[in-house]
Design a protein around this motif. Sequence first.
Motif, PDB file in Angstrom:
ATOM      1  N   ILE A  17      -2.870  25.894   0.455  1.00 53.70           N
ATOM      2  CA  ILE A  17      -3.926  26.830   0.607  1.00 53.70           C
ATOM      3  C   ILE A  17      -5.194  26.208  -0.373  1.00 53.70           C
ATOM      4  O   ILE A  17      -5.489  25.903  -0.405  1.00 53.70           O
ATOM      5  N   VAL A  89       1.957  35.006   1.680  1.00 51.15           N
ATOM      6  CA  VAL A  89       2.835  34.049   0.874  1.00 51.15           C
ATOM      7  C   VAL A  89       3.299  33.509  -0.214  1.00 51.15           C
ATOM      8  O   VAL A  89       4.443  33.365   0.035  1.00 51.15           O
ATOM      9  N   THR A 114      -2.150  32.445  -5.580  1.00 51.60           N
ATOM     10  CA  THR A 114      -1.510  32.018  -4.860  1.00 51.60           C
ATOM     11  C   THR A 114      -0.754  30.897  -5.990  1.00 51.60           C
ATOM     12  O   THR A 114       0.679  31.267  -6.119  1.00 51.60           O
TER      13      THR A 114
END
Length: 648
Positions: A17, A89, A114
């Motif tokens: 990420i 995600v 995230t």
Amino acid sequence: MKFNLFRDQNEYDVISISHFFYPRVGGLEYVAYTLMSEFARKGKRGIAIFGSDKRYSSSINGFESVSFKTFNLFNGTYPIFFIDFVVFVTKTLLNNPNSKVIIHSRHLISSLITAILCVLLKHPFSIVEHNAGPIYFQNKIINEIGNWIDIKLFGTVYKWAYKIIAVSQTSKKWLSKRYKIDKKDINVIYNAYPGKNFTGKIKKENLVVWAAKWIKVKNPEIALKAFVNLAVKYPKWKFVVIGEGPNLKIPNKVPGNVEIIPKLMGYEELQRLLSKSKIYVNTSLSEGLSIGIIDACAAGNIPVISNAPSNIELSKVTACSKYIFKRNSLKDLQDKIQIAIKDSGEEKAYENIRLSTLENFNKREMARRYVESLFEYNNKISRISIVVPVYNEEKYIHGVLRRLTSISFGKGMRKEIIIVEDGSTDKTLNRIKKFIEKYKGKDSLRVLIHDRNKGKSQSVVSGIKITTGDLVVVNDADLEYNPKDLVKFVNEFKKDPSVGVIYGNRFNRNNKFINIAHRVGNITLTMFSNIFTLHRGFMVKDMETCYKMGRSEIYKSIIENISSTSNFGIEPELTAQFSKTHYNGKKVQIREIDISYKPRGTKDGKKMDWFKHGVEAISEIIRFNTESAKNYKRSYQKLDNKLYSKLH
């Protein structure tokens, strides 16, 4: 991607990420790309998730990449992600429960989103921090607000992280000081030169290059001033400033041998320029570990760089400290550029720098260390220790020991059962002795006798202190739990070496609770405990479960700090300790496994008073999650001085 909540097989080994990604120009982008490429070369399946000016997906260099369209702030340097990023995600994490998640830098929206998703889904993640200094804004008030938000909000990402990796020793020191992280919990892996190695003799030209974004922290204005001043003195040299952004006012007139290129070059184009130039200038006020400098040195440039701490560290590794200048000092910058111009007449000067850089910032070595850090562990498991605290359990102890000695954990796996007899007033001790006398099996049975009743918590402490196994678990001396479930725990440890502790979850559809107060009380206490541990990235479904199997090293690292003297304080205290503990630079990673559970009532010998012990547990959750480790250790040592035991 097909969404499957109950997926057994991971589609990806690595999930990366980052805010941006290759081919966008930038040090973080290049490192993220290089790392994924090297993972793919080692057979790891990966996906890179990032932002750009459009939504697209592709396969590149052996891994998949997915880009999301973002709204960019601060002249395109800070992307804001939307709900499609969150959904994707989330699905990726759910479909890949055992994948390794790598988040690049903590101060980005993509990182925060995230990290929150990983905490909610109980998916461990590692963070790679590329910075080694505070945030810089033009406006002083905005700068103060920005840095406050960075510490208070984005700084929590470190608390949740399973592993923290800094790209330099300088970055490690800064992280430790700014965010109050213990240095032993931060690993250092140097960034690497991501380009192709130049071979053969490089034809150099009289070029001095400065290339970066035109933002305050890069300090482009001082570089241009120095170039303009030196251009007159060195007419046979060309001075090039490359970049784009708000913090450089281009003058109407500059000397003919000063070139200003108002755009960021592509990586390959910049590499071709650096292969020809002799001197590279970096004027940054702060750096993590500049890929630009590493690139330039690998291409055979003499680096004239500011005395930002990480630049000093880099200069020592590449043996070019003589070209360091004082940050924001125009005179010192000009003096060091002139020294570099003089030294550039000897090919040996930049050739030594080039070879030293390629040796110390090698991408193969960087990838090896990341793979070792994330995937490869010493996972030798050959012995399990089961601690059985016992108090007035004459009715059940024989059945419990028979169950424990009958289970097998597989070939080559030995078992140690440590019975802590806590001053029982019935025939419990006699029953234990008779069982041991008649036992003909291979298990090691040990009895630790307390001279008086000290409570379950201290019985557990006494037992764990003398364990010798690779794994440790506590088993109550009743028949509520089924020891056969422990086989699943051991198999999970063998399968995934990154797991530190496994909690057994009693609250599943296969179990029935005879007392509604028992069920509601346990769920309430678990939720209350999670309130205190969630900010550390630690959340469980059943905090009060007896089955908390953990690696011996982790248990031994916290056992000296256990201070509970009540019968049931051990569970909230262990949970609080696990949530705070880092071992070998890694946050303790937890897993949960559903277990069978047949609760007994007070008529059958259950010793819990729901109201009394419930109130007691709430106070202990607060205490153990707010009290310092120093106080823990002191209170335990006072108790330990009174401890008396006899070993059979």
